[in-house]
Write a protein that holds these residues in place. Structure first.
Motif, short mmCIF file in Angstrom:
data_model
loop_
_atom_site.label_atom_id
_atom_site.label_comp_id
_atom_site.label_asym_id
_atom_site.label_seq_id
_atom_site.Cartn_x
_atom_site.Cartn_y
_atom_site.Cartn_z
N UNK A 108 99.80 -8.37 42.93
CA UNK A 108 99.96 -7.68 44.20
C UNK A 108 100.94 -6.53 44.02
N UNK A 109 100.53 -5.37 44.57
CA UNK A 109 101.42 -4.21 44.51
C UNK A 109 102.41 -4.26 45.65
N UNK A 110 103.65 -3.77 45.35
CA UNK A 110 104.70 -3.77 46.36
C UNK A 110 104.37 -2.77 47.46
N UNK A 111 104.91 -3.08 48.64
CA UNK A 111 104.81 -2.16 49.75
C UNK A 111 106.01 -2.36 50.64
N UNK A 112 106.36 -1.39 51.45
CA UNK A 112 107.56 -1.50 52.25
C UNK A 112 107.39 -2.27 53.53
N UNK A 113 106.15 -2.50 53.98
CA UNK A 113 105.93 -3.09 55.28
C UNK A 113 105.91 -4.60 55.26
N UNK A 114 106.01 -5.15 56.46
CA UNK A 114 106.00 -6.60 56.61
C UNK A 114 104.66 -7.18 56.20
N UNK A 115 103.58 -6.38 56.35
CA UNK A 115 102.25 -6.88 56.01
C UNK A 115 102.17 -7.28 54.53
N UNK A 116 102.83 -6.51 53.66
CA UNK A 116 102.81 -6.83 52.23
C UNK A 116 103.43 -8.19 51.98
N UNK A 117 104.56 -8.47 52.66
CA UNK A 117 105.22 -9.76 52.43
C UNK A 117 104.44 -10.88 53.07
N UNK A 118 103.72 -10.58 54.17
CA UNK A 118 102.86 -11.62 54.75
C UNK A 118 101.77 -12.01 53.75
N UNK A 119 101.19 -10.97 53.09
CA UNK A 119 100.16 -11.25 52.07
C UNK A 119 100.77 -12.02 50.92
N UNK A 120 101.98 -11.59 50.48
CA UNK A 120 102.63 -12.27 49.36
C UNK A 120 102.91 -13.72 49.71
N UNK A 121 103.44 -13.98 50.92
CA UNK A 121 103.73 -15.36 51.32
C UNK A 121 102.47 -16.20 51.34
N UNK A 122 101.36 -15.59 51.85
CA UNK A 122 100.10 -16.33 51.91
C UNK A 122 99.59 -16.66 50.51
N UNK A 123 99.71 -15.69 49.60
CA UNK A 123 99.21 -15.94 48.23
C UNK A 123 100.08 -16.96 47.50
N UNK A 124 101.38 -16.91 47.77
CA UNK A 124 102.26 -17.92 47.17
C UNK A 124 101.87 -19.31 47.66
N UNK A 125 101.70 -19.43 48.98
CA UNK A 125 101.34 -20.74 49.53
C UNK A 125 100.01 -21.23 48.97
N UNK A 126 99.02 -20.32 48.93
CA UNK A 126 97.69 -20.72 48.42
C UNK A 126 97.78 -21.15 46.95
N UNK A 127 98.52 -20.37 46.15
CA UNK A 127 98.62 -20.69 44.72
C UNK A 127 99.34 -22.02 44.50
N UNK A 128 100.44 -22.22 45.25
CA UNK A 128 101.20 -23.46 45.06
C UNK A 128 100.41 -24.66 45.55
N UNK A 129 99.73 -24.49 46.70
CA UNK A 129 98.93 -25.61 47.21
C UNK A 129 97.79 -25.94 46.26
N UNK A 130 97.17 -24.90 45.69
CA UNK A 130 96.09 -25.15 44.73
C UNK A 130 96.65 -25.85 43.49
#
Length: 714
Positions: A108-130
């Protein structure tokens, strides 16, 4: 806490501490499960990778001592499956390709907005849960293998293609084949010559394996015959159950096979296992149910049924539309699941709130077409509602805080909430504060004092002080959000604009200087001539007896009395106020003993302790007591008690007319013909010197009631 909702420990590798701090805050905001620790470079990151301490690694590509892909390779040498997310500002197909080749979990590429961190949090959760699901699946498989090896009966496991992938030692006794020989066969191998008990072939779709695979439902007590390699005919009793993958699909099927031609302990063991399973299901703190393709309940189990007013199995055989005729949402979600679409709903049932998940099982021959699980979330919903209401009320209170500001800050000294009418007066808004430290907003001297006070408050020690900023003067109080004296993660600061009060004090000081001059005139320039006149009057009485001399004596006494009151008035205007903790009860009773009370009575109805100048408070009580006694009947009753924001002194005398209440505090104004008019004026000046608000009203029993508000408790 379920495994899927357990906290997620993330190791964030980036050489920019501000970015790490921002990421930690944003991830915590987007997911309450994510707990972030930081590392500056690869060496520090690898040192932190103790087994079981990190659930996911998030790394920049460009690191101080290497790059993110090389760090990934080193991590993979230690743990081949640990989730690893490359979160980088350097984006290119070459980097992405290299990361994928090295086994990166996500990119995932960095971005300054909250949307980027929302995506990052979602991907972290999905990866860890998997990863956790995969780990649990591997653990289940290992446990299954251990159980299979210890179970005294014959247990085998078949994959989705019907191939034998696991068999215990008893399999050879029941099937006549070793485990290696079984690995070459499938469930429908012709050499089995599978027949029913009448000797007729069994269609493929009715074989136990196919039924479990197609329906996702277990089978029990199926009997059929097979041929051993030596031609021996065996009748088997077959019990089978599906094993699901993380996506809810049947991954494999486990069978317990019993040679029922020799009914021995295997049957008793399987029956005991069945009883334990039934007990387990009945005591699960959820609702488990099944529904057939006609919308009729085929299963209802679980302790959660009690909250709905049902016993286990009570609704079996009844239609959903009948049981929940008054809950259209349930009927709609069940219909959707019967059409093959998974559904989820939240319902308020009999005062209890349930989250329900519906899953279609997908076989036309299955007794159950939809299975569901319901979770009682009543208490959680109530807490969420209360928390939301509390947050809204808190924000409303903060935003409308008068003449100042209210601020909440975290353990990093960053503002998490700010509001109040006073922000606009210094050119700031709530948004200017949130996420910032005092050093980001204020000059160094002010910021340093604030941050020191915030640290003390987080350590459990409240602070109070005054500051000047942007032409205003503020009284600041900082407290921990928690028990006094206990370290906490959150603090609260309240800033009150006292500029006007400070200016009023300055004006009072100027008035005091004039009053001191006035006192000098009273004590010397006026009292001396009057003393001379009094002496001459005594000499005149010795020479003659004239009634006019009596009038002269009364006038002189009146002048001396006025001078005494004026001196007291001037003294109160110049006295220095030194507040200390005092008891209203003690001071009031002490003052009562120093006043000529006659038949009057005092009642003290407060045990409050306040901060006040004790000498000034005594003179305040003495003047109020004298006022009630001088203007009231001989048996006047005086009361001292509590009122909102402070205390009151009341009597049951004749009171003061409403049209005079605004002027009686003025110097020289009296409702008695022989009064000097300085008693209540002195009371008003003592109150002003303490920054108290004083109000005169009618008492509960008539008479006069003087209230003091803005009083600081001790």
């Amino acid at each position: 806490m379920s495994a899927d909702r357990a906290p997620i420990r993330v190791l964030h590798v980036d050489d920019d501490p501000d970015l790490r701090a921002l990421a930690a805050e944003m991830l915590a905001l987007e997911s309450g499960r994510v707990e972030t620790v930081g590392a500056t470079d690869a060496a520090e990151a690898l040192a932190a990778l103790d087994p079981g301490t990190v659930d996911c690694v998030v790394s920049d590509y460009e690191l101080v001592d290497t790059d993110g892909v090389e760090l990934l390779r080193r991590v993979r040498e230690r743990d081949a499956s640990l989730p690893f997310v490359l979160f980088t500002g350097k984006g290119s197909e070459e980097v992405a390709s290299e990361a994928i080749s090295a086994g990166v979990t996500d990119y995932l590429q960095k971005g300054g907005g909250r949307e980027t961190y929302a995506i990052l949090a979602n991907r972290i959760e999905n990866a860890v849960e998997a990863h956790r699901a995969s780990t649990r699946a591997e653990d289940r498989q290992r446990r299954l293998e251990q159980v299979v090896e210890t179970v005294p009966g014959c247990v085998v496991q078949l994959d989705r293609e019907g191939r034998f992938v696991l068999a215990n030692d008893r399999a050879e006794e029941v099937l006549g084949l070793t485990e290696s020989a079984l690995s070459t066969r499938t469930y429908d191998d012709p050499e089995w010559r599978i027949r029913d008990l009448d000797g007729d072939p069994i269609p493929d779709e009715e074989l136990p394996f196919r039924r479990v695979l197609d329906t996702g439902e277990p089978v029990e007590g199926v009997r059929h015959a097979i041929d051993w390699p030596d031609g021996t005919r065996k009748v088997l009793r077959v019990n089978g159950a599906p094993l699901f993958d993380g996506a809810g699909e049947v991954a494999s099927v486990v069978f317990s096979l019993t040679d029922v031609t020799e009914r021995l302990r295997d049957r008793r063991e399987l029956e005991a296992m069945h009883d334990r399973l039934e007990t387990l299901v009945s005591n699960l703190p959820v609702v488990l149910f099944g529904i057939d393709d006609s919308g009729t309940f085929t299963l209802s189990e679980g302790k959660g049924l009690a909250a709905l007013g049902f016993d286990p199995g009570e609704v079996v055989g009844r239609e959903v539309d009948e049981v929940y005729a008054d809950v259209p949402a349930i009927r709609e979600d069940v219909a959707r699941a019967l059409d093959g679409e998974p559904a989820r709903g939240r319902y308020d049932l009999e005062g209890s709130v349930f989250d329900v998940v519906y899953e279609p099982v997908g076989s036309s021959r299955a007794e159950t077409a939809v299975v569901g699980v319901g979770y009682d979330v009543t208490e959680r919903t109530r807490r969420e509602t209360q928390l939301q209401r509390s947050r809204e009320q808190h924000r409303t209170l903060v935003e409308n805080f008068p003449n100042g500001g209210v601020f909440m800050f975290d353990s990093d000294l960053r503002y998490t909430l700010a509001g109040g009418e006073g922000l606009a007066s210094v050119g700031l808004t709530s948004a200017d504060f949130e996420g910032k430290r005092p050093s980001d907003l204020f000059p160094p001297a002010i910021a340093t004092e604030l941050e020191d006070a915030y640290r003390d408050a987080l350590a459990g020690e409240p602070r109070a002080f005054e500051q000047s900023f942007a032409g205003h003067h503020y009284r600041v109080r900082v407290v921990p959000v928690g028990e006094d004296g206990t370290p906490t993660e959150t603090g609260l600061a309240v800033s009150q604009n006292v500029t006007e009060r400070r200016n009023r004090r300055r004006e009072l000081r100027r008035q005091n200087e004039r009053l001191e001059e006035f006192g000098d005139v009273l004590s010397h320039d006026l009292r001396n001539p009057l003393n001379v006149a009094t002496g001459r009057l005594e000499l005149a009485r010795e020479e003659c007896d004239n009634e006019h001399l009596d009038d002269v004596e009364v006038a002189l006494d009146r002048c001396l009395e006025l001078i005494s009151d004026l001196l007291a008035f001037a003294h109160e205007g110049t006295a220095t106020v030194e507040p200390t903790p005092v008891s209203l009860d003690d001071v009031a009773r002490d003052c009562w003993r120093t006043v000529e009370t006659g038949g009057a009575t005092l009642s003290v109805e407060t045990d409050a302790r306040i901060r006040a100048d004790e000498g000034g408070l005594k003179q305040l009580f003495e003047n109020l007591f004298r006022n009630g006694i001088d203007h009231g009947p001989a048996d006047v009753s005086v009361v001292v008690g509590d009122c909102p924001g402070g205390f009151f002194v009341a009597d049951d005398g004749p009171g003061i007319a409403a049209d005079l209440r605004e002027t009686v505090f003025d110097a020289g104004v009296s409702t008695a013909s022989d009064g000097t008019g300085f008693g209540l004026s002195i009371v008003k000046r003592i109150a002003d010197s303490h920054d108290w608000d004083v109000t005169l009203t009618e008492g509960d029993r008539g008479g006069t009631r003087v209230e003091f508000a803005g009083v600081e408790t001790a």
